[in-house]
Design a protein around this motif. Structure first.
Motif: not given
Length: 172
Positions: A80-93
């Motif tokens: 879950y933590r990895r998915k949150r980090v991934e989603q945040a990264y993709l949004s910022v990107l």
């Protein structure tokens, strides 16, 4: 609970095989219910048994379901933590570089790096973590951090230095 008694290689293999056969369906069903995703549940079920084989293979388990759920919960939290980090990264990107395409390989490398940094930051003592987050993520200066946390500027400098050193050392 684990026993001090060391088992032979054959006993270990038999024990893990029996553990897998007896508890895999139950663990998979439990994870499906918790996660709502059959694919993620299947992955975490396998990852749980891999962790058993690599970390706890030499022991006999008196409460196997307790151990399995403890390991599975930890793996679920990490997912879950990895998915949150991934989603945040993709949004910022997407917001920062809407016209620029970054390869999937580069995205995965960035996400893995961000996950490692999250692990490092989570492992910091609480005050160091707060100072680091206020400084690096909220861009507060030393005076603002001092006022918010009610600590001296020299303490802030020391905590920030320790936090940054931990990040740099772990990333090496």
């Amino acid at each position: 609970m684990l026993s001090n008694q060391t088992l032979t290689k054959q006993q270990v293999n038999q024990h893990i095989d029996g553990l897998y056969r007896e508890h895999k369906p139950w663990l998979y069903a439990w994870l499906c219910k918790k996660m709502g995703s059959h694919c993620d549940a299947a992955d975490l079920t396998q990852d749980t048994f891999v962790k058993i084989m690599t970390r706890y293979a030499d022991y006999y388990y008196y409460e196997p379901r307790a151990l399995l759920t403890t390991i599975a919960k930890s793996l679920m939290f990490n997912l879950y933590r990895r998915k949150r980090v991934e989603q945040a990264y993709l949004s910022v990107l997407a917001e920062t570089y809407p016209e620029h395409s970054i390869s999937l390989e580069e995205q995965i490398l960035w996400i893995e790096t961000l996950c490692e940094l999250c692990d490092i930051i989570e492992a910091l003592p609480e005050r160091q973590k707060q100072v680091f987050m206020l400084s690096q993520l909220q861009s507060l200066n030393y005076v603002q951090i001092s006022e918010q946390l009610n600590i001296s500027i020299s303490t802030i400098k020391r905590d920030l230095t320790c936090a940054m050193a931990a990040c740099f050392m772990a990333m090496e």
